[in-house]
Each structure stands twice: as C-alpha cells, then as structure tokens.
Scaffold this active site. Structure first.
Site, short mmCIF file in Angstrom:
data_model
loop_
_atom_site.label_atom_id
_atom_site.label_comp_id
_atom_site.label_asym_id
_atom_site.label_seq_id
_atom_site.Cartn_x
_atom_site.Cartn_y
_atom_site.Cartn_z
N GLY A 1 46.60 32.84 51.08
CA GLY A 1 45.19 32.50 51.19
C GLY A 1 45.06 31.02 51.49
O GLY A 1 46.00 30.37 51.98
N LYS B 1 31.60 24.16 34.48
CA LYS B 1 31.81 25.42 35.20
C LYS B 1 30.57 26.27 35.03
O LYS B 1 29.87 26.16 34.02
CB LYS B 1 33.01 26.17 34.59
N GLY C 1 51.43 34.54 47.92
CA GLY C 1 50.07 34.45 48.43
C GLY C 1 50.07 33.95 49.86
O GLY C 1 51.08 33.41 50.36
P1 NAD Z 1 42.52 33.09 48.30
O1 NAD Z 1 41.63 34.17 47.80
O2 NAD Z 1 42.17 32.35 49.53
O3 NAD Z 1 44.00 33.70 48.52
C1 NAD Z 1 44.67 34.45 47.56
C2 NAD Z 1 45.94 35.01 48.23
O4 NAD Z 1 46.72 35.67 47.23
C3 NAD Z 1 45.67 36.05 49.32
O5 NAD Z 1 46.59 35.91 50.36
C4 NAD Z 1 45.91 37.37 48.59
O6 NAD Z 1 46.29 38.43 49.48
C5 NAD Z 1 47.07 36.96 47.70
N1 NAD Z 1 47.26 37.85 46.57
C6 NAD Z 1 46.35 38.38 45.73
N2 NAD Z 1 46.96 39.18 44.84
C7 NAD Z 1 48.28 39.14 45.11
C8 NAD Z 1 49.42 39.75 44.54
N3 NAD Z 1 49.33 40.57 43.50
N4 NAD Z 1 50.63 39.47 45.08
C9 NAD Z 1 50.73 38.67 46.16
N5 NAD Z 1 49.70 38.05 46.73
C10 NAD Z 1 48.48 38.30 46.21
O7 NAD Z 1 42.70 32.10 47.06
P2 NAD Z 1 43.10 30.56 47.11
O8 NAD Z 1 41.87 29.75 47.29
O9 NAD Z 1 44.26 30.36 48.02
O10 NAD Z 1 43.56 30.34 45.60
C11 NAD Z 1 44.85 30.71 45.12
C12 NAD Z 1 45.05 30.15 43.71
O11 NAD Z 1 44.90 28.73 43.73
C13 NAD Z 1 44.07 30.64 42.65
O12 NAD Z 1 44.75 30.66 41.42
C14 NAD Z 1 43.01 29.55 42.64
O13 NAD Z 1 42.32 29.50 41.40
C15 NAD Z 1 43.90 28.33 42.80
N6 NAD Z 1 43.22 27.13 43.32
C16 NAD Z 1 42.57 27.14 44.51
C17 NAD Z 1 42.01 25.96 45.00
C18 NAD Z 1 41.36 25.91 46.36
O14 NAD Z 1 41.07 24.80 46.81
N7 NAD Z 1 41.14 27.01 47.03
C19 NAD Z 1 42.07 24.77 44.25
C20 NAD Z 1 42.74 24.80 43.02
C21 NAD Z 1 43.32 25.98 42.58
#
Ligand code: NAD
Length: 428
Positions: free
Chosen positions: A220, A106, A218
C-alpha cells in the site's frame, strides 16, 4: 490489535513501564495516563433515502504540552472511545519522538464508510465539524485522513470549518490534496522516513545499503514508497512485497530472486494495494503464500501492512540472516515476539519512530498553510531527512546511554520531552 486486548489499557501499560524506567513522580503519571480532554458527540445524518440516522463520534485530545493536538480522523464500524484514546496517546509519543511542536489527538466515528454514499459521507463529516469546530483549529487540534477517511473528506472538513469561523483556514486539517493546500512529498513521506531510519541504522552497524536485501509485507502507500526509496536512496534490493487479495480472501507474497521492480508492480496494483497475480506471474514473479515474507533470507524485514504480524507463534521463522527489523506499520510486533527479537539481537527500529515521516510531513503542511508559502518536493524531502535523522539520533543515543531496547529508548525520549514541556508550562 487482537479483539481481547483493550488498546487503551495496552497504551497505559506501555506508559507505566517507561514511567518506571524514568522514575516519574505519581502526579506526572496521573496526568499522562489519561487524555486531557475528550469529546463524545452524536452526529445526525440525513440519509439519501430521507431517513435520519445518528452516529457516535469521538475526538480525544491526549496531551498538548508540546503544541496543538494532532492525529487522524477515522470512520470505522465498531469504533470505541478506548481505541481512540489509545491512538491519541500514541500520537502524543509519536509527535514528541519526531520532535515536532505538536501534541496527540485522534478522532473517530462509529460508521462503516462502505455503507455510505459520497454525499452521505460529505454530510456526516460536515455534521461532525459543526459539533466540534470550537475545539478544533490550527492552534487547537488538527485532524488528518486515517482509516476510512481520505483527502477529499479533509477538504470538506476544511470547508465546513472555514464556513463556521468565517475565514479560509486550510491549516485546520492536513493530508489535503496538493491543489487544496496539501504538501508536495506527502505521498512518499512515510516511506522516505522509514528509509532514512534504515540508512542511519546501517551507518551505526558499519554497513552499506548497496546490495542489502529486504522483504516487505504489504504493498500500500507505505510499502510502495519504502520499496522505491530503499532501492533509489540506498541501492538496496527488495526481494518481495505482499498484499491482501479481497477476491481470494487470502494474502500472497510476490517474490523475484534478483529483486522486485516496484514501479512495474505499481502498474498492476489497484487502489487498495492489491497486486494482479496473473500479470505478476507473466512477468516472472513467483507468487508465494502470504506469510513467506517473514521467513525470507534477507538482511532487513519491513512489516508495512497491519498490526500484530510478528507474534510468539511465528517469530522463530525469521531467518538467521535478518539484522534489522524496521517497523513501518503501527504495532506489527507483539510483546512476546519482542523478547525473541531482543535475544536474537535483531536491531529494532520501533514503529512510532520509523513511520513518523508521515506526521512530520503533516507538520510541514501546517507550516506551509500558516505561511501561505509552498515548498518544492525537494525542499520538503530535505527538511524531512534532517528531522528524521535527528529523531533517530536522539533515540539511538538514549538506547546506547541507558543500555535499553530501541523501543524503550523511543518511549523514554518521547515521554521525557512531554514531561519537560509540562514542567516548563507549570502543569506539574
Ligand atoms: P494501505 O491500506 O495503503 O496498504 C495496506 C497494504 O497491506 C495493502 O497492500 C494490503 O493489500 C496489504 N495487506 C493487508 N492485509 C494484509 C495481509 N494480511 N498480508 C499481507 N498484506 C496485507 O495502508 P498504508 O497507508 O500503507 O499503511 C500501512 C501501515 O502503516 C498501517 O499500519 C498504518 O497504520 C501505518 N502507517 C501509515 C502511514 C501513512 O502515511 N499511510 C503513516 C504511519 C503509519
């Protein structure tokens, strides 16, 4: 992660717990409790106004017994080496449980990305590469986008690295755009993998996905692709998703009795995953408070937003109907809440198994870069399905055989694989 908890101490504690279960000898523990290598750099950046600023940067290579180190590069204000160490350690276990030939790494720079212009971001990432390139590369350490960084920044990373070594090396980073050596399917890989894990769980529980209901926190990248695949692959119904609204500084849950339409919601969602409340209401969605997703009467709960969302103070709100907790986000369940989940016999799919589809697809990206031969999306997803199904089976079998919680089983599988490789390589 709450502020009081040092994430690296937490990662070490988790490791110690499983090391006891596996009865690992002291020398092996001493090896794995700490990263093998770490780099601390001071990255100079000429700002647009001519001022020179210096930023602290880190790259931690926790373990590479199974293959080159792999893990994101973060631009984050207040980044600490301990956070980077913890995340690098967790990457070792994630790659191992996914059974891909990669280790854990990381990186991070202590900078608020919102405070930088686009040219400043480019110069900062190029400066970081110039300090570290000798220790990076497809056979050494492969970063990816993470918090505060994106696909464009990975392209600059790849370009600067290629300049330094004097040849085109797309495989030095993953998460590149498809037009610059990225893999098809990467956008939906994490969500697709999550749904494969849910499908495998339903099979083991003797259930069918058709008509199964889910509540997702979420909206995202991960939540969107999970919702779409849950409906398309399993015939399930997603009752709600939620998001953080920056303007209101509040979170909301978007609910529809007959199930949400993720494609419609996508059309009214911004790049940060925030859904337009007014348009949602016009389309017949109920907009509830941000915590409502947790107490929803559904079969499956899918936290896909943030860490630390299911805690001692709210775990009891989970409906009696819930049978499966699929941890799509990293670290969504706190240790005390775990005890309640166990007691209530809610089937847990632990985060680093559940969301490992992303890193597995990154591995596929590296394989395609190496071969300079690119696969169709269908090919990527079919290989991903195979890998995720196998990873799931090995954890499930460990849990059955040793009669342990799925989280412990995932750690046991991962740590044992790393230890076996270390032994074969003569490290311990
Ligand atoms: P993202 O930034 O694309 O989306 C995050 C979402 O969560 C958004 O819709 C945001 O509005 C919402 N959010 C934030 N705070 C919130 C709250 N308090 N209540 C409700 N919703 C809330 O992030 P992502 O890439 O979708 O990642 C989400 C999680 O998955 C994280 O923990 C990340 O570490 C993990 N993750 C992501 C990936 C990936 O491929 N993107 C892979 C492994 C793990």
């Amino acid at each position: 992660m709450t502020k009081e908890i040092n994430p690296f101490e937490l990662a070490q504690k988790q490791f110690d717990h499983v090391a006891d279960m596996l009865d690992l000898p002291e020398d092996v523990r001493a090896y794995l409790r700490w990263p093998r290598k770490e780099f601390h750099v001071r990255v100079p950046l000429r700002m647009d106004n001519g001022e020179l600023k210096i930023f602290n940067g880190y790259r931690v290579q926790h373990n590479n017994a199974l293959g080159p180190n792999k893990g994101g590069l973060r631009f984050f204000a207040g980044e600490t080496v301990d956070t980077v160490r913890a995340l690098a350690t967790w990457m070792t276990w994630k790659c191992a449980v996914a059974n891909i030939p990669l280790g854990g790494g990381k990186g991070g720079v202590d900078v608020d990305p919102a405070s930088l212009s686009t040219p400043e971001k480019e110069r900062l990432i190029r400066g970081y590469v110039r300090l570290l390139w000798k220790n990076m590369g497809p056979r050494q350490d492969v970063p990816a986008p993470d918090m505060g960084t994106n696909a464009q920044m990975m392209c600059w990373f790849m370009d600067e690295y290629s300049n330094q070594v004097g040849q085109y090396v797309p495989g030095v980073v993953t998460g590149k755009p498809v037009g610059a050596g990225g893999s098809l399917g990467r956008n939906q890989a994490t969500g697709f993998g999550i749904v494969v894990c849910i499908r495998e769980t339903l099979k083991r529980l003797g259930m069918n996905g058709k008509g199964m209901t889910a509540a997702i926190q979420g909206f995202g990248n991960v939540a969107q692709s999970t919702a779409i695949n849950f409906i398309n692959m399993l015939g399930g119904i997603v009752k709600c998703v939620s998001c953080w609204d920056r303007a209101d500084k509040a979170s909301y849950t978007f609910y529809k009795k007959e199930g949400i339409d993720p494609n419609f919601l996508l059309s009214i969602t911004d790049q940060y995953g925030t859904i337009d409340k007014v348009k949602a209401k016009e389309a017949g969605y109920e907009v509830l408070d941000g915590d409502s997703w947790l107490s929803m009467d559904v079969d499956i709960l899918i936290p896909a937003a943030l860490e630390g969302q299911i805690r001692a103070d709210n775990v009891e709100k989970i409906s009696k109907q819930v049978k499966i907790l699929a941890e799509a986000a990293n670290g969504p369940t706190m240790t005390e809440a775990d005890e309640v989940i166990k007691k209530r016999k809610i089937f847990l799919i632990p985060d680093f198994l559940c969301n490992s589809g992303g890193v597995t697809c990154s591995y596929f990206e590296g394989v395609q870069n190496d071969a300079n031969f690119y696969w169709s999306e269908a090919e990527v997803l079919s290989k991903l399905d195979e890998k995720m199904t196998a990873a799931y089976s090995s954890v499930y079998e460990m849990a059955q055989q040793k009669k342990v919680y799925m989280r412990d089983a995932a750690y046991m599988v991962a740590i044992q694989r790393v230890v076996d490789a270390m032994k074969l390589r003569g490290w311990v």
